[in-house]
Motif scaffolding. Structure first.
Motif: not given
Ligand code: 1VS
Length: 330
Positions: A16, A35, A79-80, A119, A217, A219, A300, A304
């Motif tokens: 990150e 983000d 989040y996902g 974290d 996206i 991201d 998803i 991404i």
């Molecule tokens: C793995 C993180 N990304 C996601 O889950 C995600 C998904 C997504 C949806 C379903 C399954 C996997 C991913 C779609 S858009 C998207 N993007 C976001 O959600 C962007 N924000 C992530 C924030 C975030 C999630 N876990 C963390 C741990 C440390 C720092 C930041 C984070």
């Protein structure tokens, strides 16, 4: 009209990128994850249980003369990857670099999941997605960028993330010294709240481009490059010894030799992810096998283009033209 710039630092393995912001009066300094894949500005706060805080800096609304509780408002985000957080909302002054928004919605966490508690360097997230997916109820709130974009020279920001080195986010201007050649522009579909675009094709190593459109996206909040299963399979077929490792939850391959580059199209241009950036991180202390920076987007619903893809380029997030620009780094 204004412009601004702020440095962002890569955490270990570029998992990150963390960026300093300040909140309140007198200013409280936190370091958060910018983000583009979400639209909530949420931070660790004094409203959390002490057991959920392990080294993070916290926002204390009671210690800010400019904080004002948004009565009755709450937020909750999942989040996902299964991580989540929730809490209540204050309006307060938020400053990034030399840019200030006087009444920014600051989402103070009362609870965060273990991924965030563990974290230690990350004090929260600053969403740069579209405000339509902000989770504040009953009234969704604007992102920092939405609040300031009309005061900027241009309604855009740029992300110049680096491989294992500090990068920068700029607001309101495109720094001509940051890229070489021409920027490749591609239209953005913001209907789902993301910076979504469609790549017309991809290539593995030096082979010819394949016509295979990939919708995904841009991201900055997701570490890896998550692509359709068929594309990921075609890529790892070119690496001797690469295999899907269910223990690791993804494709793993011998750390050497360096794997082939991954190339994807952006309208009339191409973006190359160098093979040495695809070897995301060693899976074992012996450093024999590496976890791939390219993994499947199965389940998803879209791909991404996370940090593994973004750090190869100088990326322009243009809300005015509703387009993404990809430039070759200088
Ligand atoms: C793995 C993180 N990304 C996601 O889950 C995600 C998904 C997504 C949806 C379903 C399954 C996997 C991913 C779609 S858009 C998207 N993007 C976001 O959600 C962007 N924000 C992530 C924030 C975030 C999630 N876990 C963390 C741990 C440390 C720092 C930041 C984070």
């Amino acid at each position: 009209r204004q412009t601004g710039t702020v440095e962002t630092d890569a955490e270990k393995h570029d998992v990150e990128y963390l960026t300093p912001i300040s909140i309140g009066t007198p200013p409280q300094n936190l370091i958060v994850d910018f983000d583009t894949g979400s639209s909530d500005l949420w931070v660790f706060s004094t409203e959390m249980a002490a057991k959920d805080i392990k080294g993070q800096a916290v926002y204390d609304p009671n210690n800010s003369s400019t904080s004002e509780k948004l009565q009755g408002s709450t937020w909750q985000i999942t989040y996902g990857d299964g991580s989540s957080s929730s809490g209540d909302v204050y309006l307060d002054t938020v400053t990034i670099g030399n840019l200030t928004v006087p009444n920014q919605a600051v989402e103070a966490a009362t609870k965060v999941s273990d991924e965030f508690t563990d974290d230690a360097n990350n004090d929260g997230l600053l969403g740069l997605g579209f405000s339509s997916i902000n989770t504040v109820q009953p009234t969704p709130q604007n992102t920092f960028f939405d609040n300031i974009k009309n005061n900027l020279d241009a309604p855009l920001f740029t992300a110049d993330l680096k491989h294992g080195a500090p990068g920068s986010y700029n607001f309101g201007y495109i720094d001509p010294a940051a890229y070489v050649g021409n920027i490749s522009w591609t239209p953005v579909d913001s209907s789902q709240g993301f910076w979504s675009f469609t790549s017309p094709g991809y290539a593995v190593g030096t082979e010819a481009m394949r016509n295979h459109s990939i919708s995904g996206i841009a991201d900055t909040g997701t570490t890896l490059l998550l692509l359709p299963k068929s594309v990921v399979k075609a890529y790892y077929e070119e690496i001797q010894g690469a295999q899907y490792d269910s223990n690791q939850g993804g494709y793993v391959f011998p750390c050497s030799p360096t794997p082939p580059d991954f190339v994807f199209g952006v309208s009339d241009g191409i973006v190359t992810v160098p093979g040495d950036m695809v070897s995301y991180a060693p899976v074992d202390s012996a450093n024999q096998d590496c976890f791939g920076g390219i993994q499947s987007d199965t389940g998803i619903g879209f791909s991404i283009f996370g940090d593994v893809a973004l750090k190869t380029s100088f990326v322009v997030f243009d809300a005015g033209g509703l387009q993404l620009g990809w430039g070759a780094k200088n």
